[in-house]
Design a protein around this motif. Structure first.
Motif, short mmCIF file in Angstrom:
data_model
loop_
_atom_site.label_atom_id
_atom_site.label_comp_id
_atom_site.label_asym_id
_atom_site.label_seq_id
_atom_site.Cartn_x
_atom_site.Cartn_y
_atom_site.Cartn_z
N UNK A 192 8.15 48.73 63.15
CA UNK A 192 8.27 50.04 63.80
C UNK A 192 9.63 50.20 64.48
N UNK A 193 10.39 49.11 64.59
CA UNK A 193 11.72 49.18 65.18
C UNK A 193 12.69 50.01 64.37
N UNK A 194 12.56 50.01 63.04
CA UNK A 194 13.52 50.78 62.24
C UNK A 194 13.33 52.29 62.42
N UNK A 195 12.11 52.83 62.37
CA UNK A 195 11.96 54.25 62.70
C UNK A 195 12.46 54.56 64.12
N UNK A 196 12.24 53.64 65.04
CA UNK A 196 12.74 53.83 66.41
C UNK A 196 14.27 53.90 66.42
N UNK A 197 14.94 53.04 65.68
CA UNK A 197 16.40 53.05 65.61
C UNK A 197 16.89 54.39 65.08
N UNK A 227 5.69 45.97 71.65
CA UNK A 227 5.73 44.79 72.51
C UNK A 227 7.08 44.11 72.63
N UNK A 228 8.10 44.60 71.94
CA UNK A 228 9.43 43.98 72.02
C UNK A 228 10.44 45.00 72.52
N UNK A 229 11.31 44.55 73.43
CA UNK A 229 12.32 45.46 73.99
C UNK A 229 13.52 45.53 73.05
N UNK A 230 13.77 46.75 72.57
CA UNK A 230 14.91 47.03 71.70
C UNK A 230 15.90 47.90 72.45
N UNK A 231 17.17 47.77 72.10
CA UNK A 231 18.19 48.58 72.75
C UNK A 231 19.28 48.93 71.73
N UNK A 232 19.84 50.10 71.89
CA UNK A 232 21.00 50.52 71.11
C UNK A 232 22.07 50.93 72.09
N UNK A 233 23.29 50.48 71.84
CA UNK A 233 24.41 50.98 72.63
C UNK A 233 25.53 51.42 71.70
N UNK A 287 27.52 51.55 66.49
CA UNK A 287 26.28 51.31 67.22
C UNK A 287 25.95 49.82 67.16
N UNK A 288 25.40 49.32 68.26
CA UNK A 288 24.96 47.93 68.31
C UNK A 288 23.47 47.92 68.62
N UNK A 289 22.73 47.20 67.81
CA UNK A 289 21.28 47.09 67.96
C UNK A 289 20.98 45.73 68.58
N UNK A 290 20.24 45.74 69.67
CA UNK A 290 19.87 44.51 70.38
C UNK A 290 18.36 44.33 70.33
N UNK A 312 26.04 44.81 65.03
CA UNK A 312 26.70 46.10 65.21
C UNK A 312 27.19 46.63 63.88
N UNK A 313 27.30 47.95 63.83
CA UNK A 313 27.68 48.65 62.61
C UNK A 313 28.66 49.77 62.97
#
Length: 170
Positions: free
Chosen positions: A69-74, A104-110, A125-128, A142-143
């Motif tokens: 579910x992280x990819x749709x969130x990204x 249940x997992x903390x994701x972040x984008x900066x 963008x950097x995905x953490x 990062x991309x």
């Protein structure tokens, strides 16, 4: 939290869990692979590195693991938090990161401004995956904007995210 072994970079093209890939235009010897296994997504950066000084070559692999579910969130976060103005629901002025707990997992984008090459720095963008760490540092990839939007990586993300949401990878 479930732990994963490193994906085998030598045989990754034959891996049955690969759902897409894109060659990095800034480093054509590197390819980003997306894999889905059970309820998890792997974003894997694989490349064949040759040390210029020693001429020794080897495969290098780095991977992020997260709930699928992280990819749709990204995709949703980039489109609705970074692309939109604050009055449209986007991030407030001068805020360049967004984090949320996904399955249940903390994701972040900066939004770093100096990615790319030394000769051609560019934003991206950097995905953490803040819940998964290497030592004390969250795992991240990062991309550049050009890789994401001109060379098709974001389209790949969107396509796979849509398939995840439609239940194709259940």
């Amino acid at each position: 939290m479930k732990k994963f072994a490193e994906i085998d970079s030598i045989n990754i093209k034959k891996n049955p869990f690969v759902v897409g890939s894109a060659v990095n235009p800034n480093k054509p010897e590197y390819t980003i692979y997306l894999l889905i296994k059970d309820d998890y997504l792997f974003i894997v950066d694989c490349g064949y590195f040759t040390n210029k000084r020693t001429k020794v070559s080897k495969w290098l692999t780095y991977q992020l693991e997260m709930p699928k579910a992280g990819l749709p969130w990204i995709v949703n976060t980039i489109e609705n938090k970074f692309f939109k103005l604050s009055h449209e629901g986007g991030l407030p002025k001068d805020v360049y990161h967004y984090a949320e707990v996904v399955d249940g997992e903390k994701l972040m984008i900066d939004r770093p401004m100096f990615l790319g090459t030394r000769e051609n720095p560019e934003p991206g963008y950097e995905i953490h995956t803040n819940s998964r760490k290497e030592g004390r540092t969250p795992k991240s990839l990062n991309f550049t904007d050009s890789f994401l939007f001109e060379h098709g990586l974001f389209d790949l993300f969107k396509d796979v995210a849509q398939k995840i949401e439609s239940g194709e990878f259940s």
